[in-house]
Design an enzyme around this catalytic site. Structure first.
Site, mmCIF file in Angstrom:
data_model
loop_
_atom_site.group_PDB
_atom_site.id
_atom_site.type_symbol
_atom_site.label_atom_id
_atom_site.label_comp_id
_atom_site.label_asym_id
_atom_site.label_seq_id
_atom_site.Cartn_x
_atom_site.Cartn_y
_atom_site.Cartn_z
ATOM 1 N N GLY A 21 24.717 -7.822 3.795
ATOM 2 C CA GLY A 21 26.200 -8.664 3.866
ATOM 3 C C GLY A 21 26.127 -9.682 2.643
ATOM 4 C CE1 TYR A 22 27.571 -15.034 4.828
ATOM 5 C CE2 TYR A 22 25.681 -13.546 5.671
ATOM 6 C CZ TYR A 22 26.750 -14.731 5.805
ATOM 7 O OH TYR A 22 26.860 -15.455 6.791
ATOM 8 C CB CYS A 68 4.883 -31.768 17.370
ATOM 9 S SG CYS A 68 6.891 -31.877 17.119
ATOM 10 C CD GLU A 126 13.886 -18.471 -2.515
ATOM 11 O OE1 GLU A 126 14.668 -18.533 -1.801
ATOM 12 O OE2 GLU A 126 12.428 -18.777 -2.456
ATOM 13 C CB CYS A 146 9.052 -28.121 10.952
ATOM 14 S SG CYS A 146 9.962 -29.630 11.347
ATOM 15 C CB CYS A 169 2.849 -30.018 12.743
ATOM 16 S SG CYS A 169 3.534 -30.444 11.278
ATOM 17 C CB CYS A 198 6.008 -36.334 11.452
ATOM 18 S SG CYS A 198 7.486 -35.934 11.920
ATOM 19 N NE ARG A 201 5.048 -16.970 0.457
ATOM 20 C CZ ARG A 201 5.331 -17.289 1.609
ATOM 21 N NH1 ARG A 201 4.353 -17.091 2.592
ATOM 22 N NH2 ARG A 201 6.100 -18.268 2.044
ATOM 23 C CG ASP A 207 15.866 -23.915 2.293
ATOM 24 O OD1 ASP A 207 15.432 -24.805 2.860
ATOM 25 O OD2 ASP A 207 15.603 -23.000 2.794
ATOM 26 C CE1 TYR A 246 15.306 -23.311 -1.107
ATOM 27 C CE2 TYR A 246 16.506 -21.175 -1.653
ATOM 28 C CZ TYR A 246 15.443 -21.934 -0.991
ATOM 29 O OH TYR A 246 14.421 -21.225 -0.388
#
Length: 362
Positions: A90-91, A208, A46, A201, A211, A217, A34, A147, A129
């Site tokens: 991984g992946y 909540c 990402e 969330c 939030c 909501c 960021r 996502d 995404y």
């Protein structure tokens, strides 16, 4: 679409955007990707964040960007070096696709990540995404980035009772985001939704009372936040019994094998291993000995069992019985002979890193 329009009825979109973005700007986590809106860094982060937690990603991201600071650096890097930098995340197909896509960006787009949804979406490994995340976060273009986190938040805000595990649900959530997204600051809006899903969330016991968009909501108002989102269960992973050996010779060299260039854990290195079955006539050790002889022409004295390693994939569970063994002849060239020091230069999947560690401690 009418369905989404109906769900939005009674929601003050402007106030929702404002409350969400103000909260994000005040409370957002200080994350390395960021620091600026560099599309390459957003893209790398990402891809790393798919199926991996933020805390795990931070050191990997910092080290990866130090090694490959630009599109050109990653495009020109040796795949072995890139896999080594990814080792443990991984992946691995994620990073292979990333490098292939980055090479295309270098060759076709002069090293500039395209800001056109169609061009960006055609790059390898860039799904809806990732495309939405890069366009909105780096280029401030009002594209949805949907996502699991975002679907959870929106399902509660708008009281959407669609099964989020089904592919058609994504379309519905994308339509909702198109209606809700702040056209002035889509970058903060999309990041705020992701942040809200990560911090407040959450899947179970959402906070909540903390939030910032509680007043908007539907699920909170109806007291059904714990029941949303609807998500059908995945199939259980299938267990597979394996036997593996840390193979060495009388000079202390090790013998390792490179996995095929496609499929699971493609191009990573591993200790020789084979799938075994419970059989009255042959032990795992005997099955492994026979495999080493038939596959690699390696005559080996195997140790007793050193230990076992379990590794869980989304669709498979490897239960690996681990042995060590001295090879008494020169095996086939499909096994690579390396020194212990050279182990460090080769990228191994986590399961085989555990095998090496177990052998070292043994």
């Amino acid at each position: 679409m009418n369905d989404i329009k109906g769900k939005l009825h009674g929601l003050s979109v402007n106030e929702f955007q404002q409350d969400l973005i103000n909260w994000f700007l005040a409370e957002k986590r200080d994350l390395p990707w960021r620091k600026d809106q560099d599309p390459y860094k957003v893209w790398v982060s990402e891809i790393m964040l798919q199926q991996t937690r933020v805390d795990t990603v931070i050191p990997y991201f910092n080290s990866f960007i130090t090694k490959f600071p630009t599109i050109e650096a990653l495009a020109d890097a040796d795949e072995e070096e890139v896999l080594k930098a990814w080792e443990g995340l991984g992946y691995y197909s994620r990073v292979r696709n990333l490098q292939a896509a980055v090479r295309e960006v270098k060759e076709v787009y002069g090293g500039v990540v395209p800001n056109n949804p169609e061009e960006l979406g055609k790059l390898k490994g860039v799904g809806p995404y990732t495309k939405g995340a890069i366009l909105s976060i780096a280029y401030n273009i009002p594209e949805p980035a949907v996502d699991g986190n975002v679907m959870r938040v929106i399902s509660r805000i708008l009281s959407i009772w669609e099964d989020i595990a089904k592919p058609k649900a994504r379309k519905l959530f994308e339509e909702a985001i198109y209606e809700l997204i702040d056209k002035e600051d889509p970058s903060s809006f999309n990041q705020a939704l992701m942040e809200l899903g990560a911090l407040i969330c959450t899947p179970t016991s959402p906070s909540c009372l903390l939030c910032p968009v509680r007043e908007h909501c539907s699920a909170f108002e109806e007291g059904v936040q714990a029941e949303l989102p609807i998500k059908s269960k995945k199939k259980k992973p299938k267990p597979l019994q394996m036997a593996a050996v840390v193979l060495y010779d009388n000079e202390g060299n090790l013998y390792i094998h490179k996995r095929p260039s496609t499929g699971l854990l493609a191009n990573l290195w591993e200790h020789p291993n084979v799938e075994v079955t419970q059989s009255k006539s042959k032990t795992y050790r005997e099955q492994l000995t026979e495999y080493l002889e038939s596959e690699y022409e390696a005559k080996v004295n195997l140790s007793e069992l050193i230990g076992t390693v379990e590794h869980v994939f989304s669709h498979l569970i490897w239960n690996i019985s681990v042995y060590s063994g001295e090879v008494k002849n020169k095996p086939k060239e499909t096994l690579k002979r390396i020194t212990k020091q050279e182990l460090e230069q080769h990228a191994f999947p986590v399961s085989h890193q555990k095998i090496t560690k177990m052998w070292g401690e043994h």
